[in-house]
Design an enzyme around this catalytic site. Structure first.
Site, mmCIF file in Angstrom:
data_model
loop_
_atom_site.group_PDB
_atom_site.id
_atom_site.type_symbol
_atom_site.label_atom_id
_atom_site.label_comp_id
_atom_site.label_asym_id
_atom_site.label_seq_id
_atom_site.Cartn_x
_atom_site.Cartn_y
_atom_site.Cartn_z
ATOM 1 N N SER A 234 33.412 40.220 41.319
ATOM 2 C CA SER A 234 33.090 38.840 41.690
ATOM 3 C C SER A 234 31.746 38.450 41.107
ATOM 4 O O SER A 234 30.792 39.219 41.163
ATOM 5 C CB SER A 234 33.046 38.695 43.213
ATOM 6 O OG SER A 234 32.538 37.427 43.576
ATOM 7 N N ALA A 235 31.687 37.235 40.570
ATOM 8 C CA ALA A 235 30.424 36.721 40.038
ATOM 9 C C ALA A 235 29.498 36.261 41.150
ATOM 10 O O ALA A 235 28.341 35.931 40.905
ATOM 11 C CB ALA A 235 30.699 35.565 39.082
ATOM 12 N N LYS B 149 36.010 26.530 39.831
ATOM 13 C CA LYS B 149 36.665 27.751 40.305
ATOM 14 C C LYS B 149 36.546 28.871 39.276
ATOM 15 O O LYS B 149 36.913 28.720 38.114
ATOM 16 C CB LYS B 149 38.142 27.454 40.564
ATOM 17 C CG LYS B 149 38.763 28.270 41.675
ATOM 18 C CD LYS B 149 40.233 27.925 41.832
ATOM 19 C CE LYS B 149 40.560 27.626 43.259
ATOM 20 N NZ LYS B 149 42.014 27.456 43.450
ATOM 21 N N THR C 283 36.754 31.175 49.968
ATOM 22 C CA THR C 283 35.431 30.554 50.006
ATOM 23 C C THR C 283 35.338 29.397 49.021
ATOM 24 O O THR C 283 34.300 28.742 48.937
ATOM 25 C CB THR C 283 34.328 31.583 49.680
ATOM 26 O OG1 THR C 283 34.607 32.151 48.399
ATOM 27 C CG2 THR C 283 34.277 32.679 50.728
ATOM 28 N N GLU D 17 43.362 37.747 40.353
ATOM 29 C CA GLU D 17 42.579 36.524 40.197
ATOM 30 C C GLU D 17 43.389 35.303 40.623
ATOM 31 O O GLU D 17 44.623 35.332 40.636
ATOM 32 C CB GLU D 17 42.186 36.336 38.726
ATOM 33 C CG GLU D 17 40.807 36.883 38.377
ATOM 34 C CD GLU D 17 39.693 35.944 38.803
ATOM 35 O OE1 GLU D 17 39.980 34.867 39.384
ATOM 36 O OE2 GLU D 17 38.525 36.294 38.569
ATOM 37 N N ASP D 18 42.663 34.234 40.955
ATOM 38 C CA ASP D 18 43.324 32.969 41.267
ATOM 39 C C ASP D 18 42.884 31.863 40.314
ATOM 40 O O ASP D 18 43.280 30.710 40.483
ATOM 41 C CB ASP D 18 43.004 32.537 42.711
ATOM 42 C CG ASP D 18 41.576 32.059 42.878
ATOM 43 O OD1 ASP D 18 40.670 32.699 42.293
ATOM 44 O OD2 ASP D 18 41.362 31.055 43.577
ATOM 45 N N LYS E 111 32.857 35.071 33.370
ATOM 46 C CA LYS E 111 34.264 34.835 33.070
ATOM 47 C C LYS E 111 34.384 33.520 32.286
ATOM 48 O O LYS E 111 33.636 32.595 32.558
ATOM 49 C CB LYS E 111 35.069 34.742 34.369
ATOM 50 C CG LYS E 111 34.977 35.987 35.255
ATOM 51 C CD LYS E 111 35.619 35.745 36.619
ATOM 52 C CE LYS E 111 35.378 36.918 37.554
ATOM 53 N NZ LYS E 111 35.909 36.701 38.903
ATOM 54 N N ASP F 283 38.954 39.971 42.242
ATOM 55 C CA ASP F 283 38.073 38.835 42.430
ATOM 56 C C ASP F 283 37.974 38.623 43.940
ATOM 57 O O ASP F 283 38.793 39.146 44.702
ATOM 58 C CB ASP F 283 38.668 37.594 41.756
ATOM 59 C CG ASP F 283 37.809 36.356 41.946
ATOM 60 O OD1 ASP F 283 36.575 36.468 41.874
ATOM 61 O OD2 ASP F 283 38.384 35.279 42.166
ATOM 62 N N LEU F 284 36.983 37.870 44.397
ATOM 63 C CA LEU F 284 36.806 37.647 45.834
ATOM 64 C C LEU F 284 37.307 36.265 46.269
ATOM 65 O O LEU F 284 38.225 36.149 47.077
ATOM 66 C CB LEU F 284 35.332 37.805 46.207
ATOM 67 C CG LEU F 284 34.980 37.595 47.677
ATOM 68 C CD1 LEU F 284 35.650 38.641 48.569
ATOM 69 C CD2 LEU F 284 33.464 37.621 47.873
ATOM 70 N N ASP F 285 36.708 35.238 45.697
ATOM 71 C CA ASP F 285 37.024 33.873 46.115
ATOM 72 C C ASP F 285 38.452 33.498 45.745
ATOM 73 O O ASP F 285 38.828 33.540 44.569
ATOM 74 C CB ASP F 285 36.057 32.881 45.461
ATOM 75 C CG ASP F 285 34.607 33.154 45.838
ATOM 76 O OD1 ASP F 285 34.390 33.810 46.865
ATOM 77 O OD2 ASP F 285 33.707 32.711 45.106
#
Length: 223
Positions: free
Chosen positions: A119-120, A48, A21, A174-175, A150, A13-15
């Site tokens: 990432s979405a 989130k 971000t 993931e977070d 997700k 995942d990115l964020d």
């Protein structure tokens, strides 16, 4: 849990995993919620890890406004949020990479592991370019290709496919709870980064990104 030696790729995942971000997302959604007259104190955590349209629906329902807008008007509201967000991320630099992540990505590349982005965010290419990590993520799931957001496992399954690997050969990072649910449903090993009580369904938990190293992952998986 599979053995560490079975792992050939990592799906990110990115964020909140590579860069933070989430604060920009929360700020941009907050601007829109204020405009709509919706008071949503827990907005940052609520949005989130979910898609833009799902986040908008959540805000509208919170204000009892879900039936007040046509699909086209909802698209316009989501676009307005994204415009706000893009303005906020323009000043991102390598200093916005989360602790240890640049080193971890280099470690993966040096050891021959596959790396894919799940990432979405349609803004992911812009963000990666701003923080200087585009070269690591030459394989990225196109959010426009997704049928479900997700916690559906689709994005993580596609991430594994981009790497030419079975889900069981991949670790997903993931977070967010929705992301961990998706990783697990895809059949990948899940790493949750953040509050271990919140992310208790993850196979492996690290309290922050600085703990994410191959040595630490190997230690946990081979215990």
């Amino acid at each position: 849990m599979v053995k560490f030696t079975d792992i050939k790729g990592f799906v990110f995942d990115l964020d909140g995993v590579v860069t933070d971000t989430s604060r920009f997302h929360a700020q941009a959604w907050g601007q829109l919620a204020d405009k709509l007259g919706v008071d949503y104190p827990g907005l940052g955590d609520a949005v989130k890890g979910i898609s833009r349209m799902d986040a908008l629906e959540m805000i509208l329902k919170k204000g009892g406004l879900e039936n007040n807008y046509s699909p086209a008007e909802k698209e316009a509201l989501a676009t307005e949020k994204n415009t706000n967000y893009i303005q906020l991320i323009q000043n991102m630099t390598a200093a916005d990479i989360l602790p240890g992540m640049a080193d971890f990505l280099a470690e993966l590349k040096d050891n021959g592991y596959g790396i894919a982005l799940a990432s979405a965010s349609k803004n992911a290419p812009t963000i990666l370019a701003k923080i200087g990590l585009s070269d690591y993520f030459t394989k990225a799931v196109d959010p426009a290709s997704l049928t479900n957001g997700k916690p559906d496992p689709e994005i993580f399954i596609k991430g594994a496919q981009l790497l030419g690997l079975a889900p069981t050969q991949c670790i997903g990072l993931e977070d967010a709870v929705a992301g961990i649910t998706g990783i697990n449903a895809a059949g990948e090993t899940s790493i949750g980064i953040g509050d271990c009580d919140l992310l208790h369904e993850a196979d492996i938990n690290f309290s922050d990104t600085s703990q994410v190293t191959l040595a630490n992952i190997k230690h946990v998986m081979n215990d």
